[in-house]
Design a protein around this motif. Structure first.
Motif, PDB file in Angstrom:
ATOM      1  N   ARG A  91      -3.444   4.995   6.566  1.00  0.00           N
ATOM      2  CA  ARG A  91      -2.921   6.265   6.045  1.00  0.00           C
ATOM      3  C   ARG A  91      -2.389   6.097   4.630  1.00  0.00           C
ATOM      4  O   ARG A  91      -2.645   6.923   3.756  1.00  0.00           O
ATOM      5  CB  ARG A  91      -1.832   6.788   6.984  1.00  0.00           C
ATOM      6  N   LEU A  92      -1.645   5.029   4.382  1.00  0.00           N
ATOM      7  CA  LEU A  92      -1.083   4.793   3.050  1.00  0.00           C
ATOM      8  C   LEU A  92      -2.178   4.585   2.010  1.00  0.00           C
ATOM      9  O   LEU A  92      -2.024   4.996   0.851  1.00  0.00           O
ATOM     10  CB  LEU A  92      -0.158   3.577   3.080  1.00  0.00           C
ATOM     11  N   ASP A 113       1.254  11.677  12.342  1.00  0.00           N
ATOM     12  CA  ASP A 113       1.813  10.472  11.726  1.00  0.00           C
ATOM     13  C   ASP A 113       2.536  10.765  10.422  1.00  0.00           C
ATOM     14  O   ASP A 113       3.002   9.837   9.753  1.00  0.00           O
ATOM     15  CB  ASP A 113       0.722   9.416  11.509  1.00  0.00           C
ATOM     16  N   ILE A 114       2.657  12.034  10.053  1.00  0.00           N
ATOM     17  CA  ILE A 114       3.386  12.439   8.857  1.00  0.00           C
ATOM     18  C   ILE A 114       4.560  13.323   9.273  1.00  0.00           C
ATOM     19  O   ILE A 114       4.399  14.262  10.060  1.00  0.00           O
ATOM     20  CB  ILE A 114       2.473  13.201   7.873  1.00  0.00           C
ATOM     21  N   LEU A 115       5.748  13.040   8.739  1.00  0.00           N
ATOM     22  CA  LEU A 115       6.944  13.778   9.126  1.00  0.00           C
ATOM     23  C   LEU A 115       6.999  15.168   8.484  1.00  0.00           C
ATOM     24  O   LEU A 115       7.539  16.094   9.068  1.00  0.00           O
ATOM     25  CB  LEU A 115       8.196  12.986   8.745  1.00  0.00           C
ATOM     26  N   SER A 153      -6.067  13.372   8.731  1.00  0.00           N
ATOM     27  CA  SER A 153      -6.109  14.699   8.143  1.00  0.00           C
ATOM     28  C   SER A 153      -5.279  14.736   6.862  1.00  0.00           C
ATOM     29  O   SER A 153      -4.117  14.302   6.850  1.00  0.00           O
ATOM     30  CB  SER A 153      -5.562  15.741   9.125  1.00  0.00           C
ATOM     31  N   LYS A 154      -5.868  15.260   5.797  1.00  0.00           N
ATOM     32  CA  LYS A 154      -5.164  15.406   4.526  1.00  0.00           C
ATOM     33  C   LYS A 154      -4.461  16.758   4.431  1.00  0.00           C
ATOM     34  O   LYS A 154      -3.758  17.005   3.455  1.00  0.00           O
ATOM     35  CB  LYS A 154      -6.141  15.253   3.357  1.00  0.00           C
ATOM     36  N   SER A 155      -4.634  17.601   5.426  1.00  0.00           N
ATOM     37  CA  SER A 155      -4.047  18.939   5.391  1.00  0.00           C
ATOM     38  C   SER A 155      -2.894  19.115   6.364  1.00  0.00           C
ATOM     39  O   SER A 155      -1.925  19.811   6.057  1.00  0.00           O
ATOM     40  CB  SER A 155      -5.128  19.988   5.702  1.00  0.00           C
ATOM     41  N   PHE A 156      -2.990  18.469   7.540  1.00  0.00           N
ATOM     42  CA  PHE A 156      -2.008  18.744   8.589  1.00  0.00           C
ATOM     43  C   PHE A 156      -1.301  17.499   9.102  1.00  0.00           C
ATOM     44  O   PHE A 156      -0.539  17.583  10.060  1.00  0.00           O
ATOM     45  CB  PHE A 156      -2.691  19.482   9.744  1.00  0.00           C
ATOM     46  N   GLY A 157      -1.560  16.339   8.494  1.00  0.00           N
ATOM     47  CA  GLY A 157      -0.797  15.139   8.816  1.00  0.00           C
ATOM     48  C   GLY A 157      -0.996  14.611  10.217  1.00  0.00           C
ATOM     49  O   GLY A 157      -0.044  14.119  10.835  1.00  0.00           O
ATOM     50  N   PHE A 158      -2.216  14.683  10.743  1.00  0.00           N
ATOM     51  CA  PHE A 158      -2.485  14.086  12.041  1.00  0.00           C
ATOM     52  C   PHE A 158      -3.526  12.991  11.907  1.00  0.00           C
ATOM     53  O   PHE A 158      -4.223  12.883  10.894  1.00  0.00           O
ATOM     54  CB  PHE A 158      -2.926  15.144  13.079  1.00  0.00           C
ATOM     55  N   ARG A 159      -3.638  12.207  12.960  1.00  0.00           N
ATOM     56  CA  ARG A 159      -4.556  11.077  12.978  1.00  0.00           C
ATOM     57  C   ARG A 159      -5.058  10.892  14.406  1.00  0.00           C
ATOM     58  O   ARG A 159      -4.338  11.149  15.364  1.00  0.00           O
ATOM     59  CB  ARG A 159      -3.805   9.811  12.518  1.00  0.00           C
ATOM     60  N   PHE A 160      -6.305  10.454  14.535  1.00  0.00           N
ATOM     61  CA  PHE A 160      -6.822  10.059  15.841  1.00  0.00           C
ATOM     62  C   PHE A 160      -7.896   9.005  15.633  1.00  0.00           C
ATOM     63  O   PHE A 160      -8.373   8.793  14.511  1.00  0.00           O
ATOM     64  CB  PHE A 160      -7.348  11.262  16.643  1.00  0.00           C
ATOM     65  N   VAL A 161      -8.268   8.336  16.696  1.00  0.00           N
ATOM     66  CA  VAL A 161      -9.271   7.284  16.620  1.00  0.00           C
ATOM     67  C   VAL A 161     -10.660   7.915  16.614  1.00  0.00           C
ATOM     68  O   VAL A 161     -10.982   8.763  17.447  1.00  0.00           O
ATOM     69  CB  VAL A 161      -9.135   6.308  17.806  1.00  0.00           C
ATOM     70  N   ARG A 162     -11.480   7.500  15.648  1.00  0.00           N
ATOM     71  CA  ARG A 162     -12.864   7.975  15.582  1.00  0.00           C
ATOM     72  C   ARG A 162     -13.650   7.366  16.742  1.00  0.00           C
ATOM     73  O   ARG A 162     -13.749   6.148  16.847  1.00  0.00           O
ATOM     74  CB  ARG A 162     -13.519   7.537  14.264  1.00  0.00           C
TER      75      ARG A 162
END
Length: 434
Positions: free
Chosen positions: A272-273, A232-234, A93-102
């Motif tokens: 992510r980077l 995954d974003i602080l 997510s570019k808005s809320f800093g989360f990630r999950f496996v597709r």
């Protein structure tokens, strides 16, 4: 990834009435929901492969390298034996800093028209790919998975965000390190729901799946999304240019010597980077040249410390530098490096491999063949190849009319190393990691 303790992984499979999640495998990467829905397609992995140390010049060995493990050690190195448990195809997510496996076989679609009370600020819909590509063939809207984000500026408790058709069967759990509640609801379809807040409690996330029958596969896919969801974003409230990576999951995996989960988490961080616009698969030279040195140093420091300098970018860079002066042929240099760190095989990949006969002939190991033990060769991790699950995705896209997917998969399984490794070590040199 955000993997819960073993007891919570078992809990997740029984959150909803009629849940049928298999028991987690305690010996490998703790993601049984991630593995369960593809267990019926599991193939026997190739285990009898001996790693060997490559001799350079007149039998001169690189200093500080270990004796390669035996074939039995290699066979035991991947206890899950399931490529689905190592899936590294992420949504970020570019808005809320989360990630999950597709999930494999599913398409993620941001909803353009936001409606309802309260009005969400973002909705992601996760569709079965066949349904999404052929909507006119469906008699009605099919069951899907959704991720809905609400503004919670008033800091309301989670229970206040349940809908009118929700049942009073709340069960507590933890998702992405946050306290959450799971419950069921009704409507057009029966639904499983999970509610939890962002770290600052400024937003509430509802993960929901509709289903027709209790044994529908989409419920297991939903468990995969829930179990791999992580923040995954602080500092996601800051501009993206100021975002800082959360390394706590990587550190936890490394502290437990879970090299397989740590390697997977490292790939998630690099993804992510690179950003959603960066093409790590086919334009690695450009993307790697832009990776922040601070983050590469953090990854290296964590791996080096946990492995007593056996793994990490510094260990890999030292090996590369020792190989580098011995040949001017870039391809030979890359292959020699791969042999030393245990990424190359003695014999070509056979046709009856777990991914597809199209990859037969490559001498680069699949991720399912890596040695996930402390006895792996020096520099074995972090791995930089393309995972079996991603390669399988490419090959499966042929049924959707992708004419280049076979060639793409073949390139990603072998020739990509020839571009990726020199670019990586050039960046590490610029960042003074050695």
């Amino acid at each position: 990834m955000n993997i819960h303790p073993e007891n919570e992984d078992a809990l997740l499979g029984n959150l909803f009435a009629g849940g049928n999640s298999p028991t987690a495998n305690p010996n490998g990467y703790n993601g049984s929901p991630l593995a369960a829905f593809q267990m019926d397609r599991q193939s026997e992995r190739i285990g009898v492969i001996a790693l060997f140390l490559f001799a350079i010049g007149n039998s001169t060995q690189l200093s500080g390298l270990s004796t390669p493990p035996s074939a039995s050690q290699v066979a035991a190195a991947n206890p899950t034996g399931n490529a689905a448990a190592m899936r590294d195809v992420f949504y970020t997510s570019k808005s809320f800093g989360f990630r999950f496996v597709r999930p494999s076989g599913y398409t993620i679609v941001p909803t353009q028209k936001l409606s309802g009370q309260p009005t969400p600020v973002e909705v992601l819909e996760i569709w079965n790919q066949a349904d999404y590509l052929n909507p006119n063939d469906l008699p009605e809207s099919p069951p899907i998975i959704s991720i809905t984000v609400y503004n919670n500026s008033q800091k309301l408790p989670l229970a206040r965000w349940k809908g009118q058709l929700s049942r009073n069967d709340d069960r507590p759990l933890t998702v992405a390190g946050q306290q959450a509640i799971a419950y069921t609801s009704t409507g057009l379809y029966e639904s499983d729901n999970v509610l939890f807040s962002s770290r600052d409690n400024g937003y509430v996330f509802r993960l929901q799946v509709g289903y027709i029958n209790k044994n529908d596969r989409i419920r297991q896919v939903f468990q995969q999304v829930v179990s791999t969801f992580t923040f995954d974003i602080l500092n996601p409230s800051q501009p993206i240019s100021q975002w800082r990576i959360d390394y706590s999951n990587l550190q936890n995996f490394l502290n437990r010597r879970n090299w397989q989960a740590a390697d997977l988490e490292t790939r998630g961080i690099i993804f992510r980077l690179a950003g959603t616009e960066g093409d790590l698969l086919f334009d690695s030279k450009t993307v790697l040249a832009q990776l922040p040195c601070e983050d590469l140093r953090n990854i290296d420091r964590l791996w080096s410390t946990a492995s007593q300098k056996r793994f990490g970018y510094s260990a890999q860079q030292r090996i590369w530098q020792q190989i580098n002066p011995r040949t001017n042929n870039s391809k030979q240099r890359v292959e020699r490096f791969g042999q030393v760190v245990g990424w190359r095989r003695n014999a070509p990949l056979p046709e009856n491999n777990p991914v597809g006969m199209e990859l037969a002939g490559t001498q680069w190991r699949l991720d399912t063949e890596l040695n996930y033990t402390a006895n792996a060769p020096v520099g074995h991790f972090p791995w930089v190849g393309v995972s079996s699950t991603r390669l399988s995705d490419y090959l499966s896209e042929r049924s959707s009319g992708c004419g280049s997917c076979t060639i793409d998969a073949m390139n990603l399984a072998s020739d990509r190393f020839n571009d990726y490794l020199p670019a990586l070590f050039t960046r590490l040199k610029v960042c003074r990691i050695s």
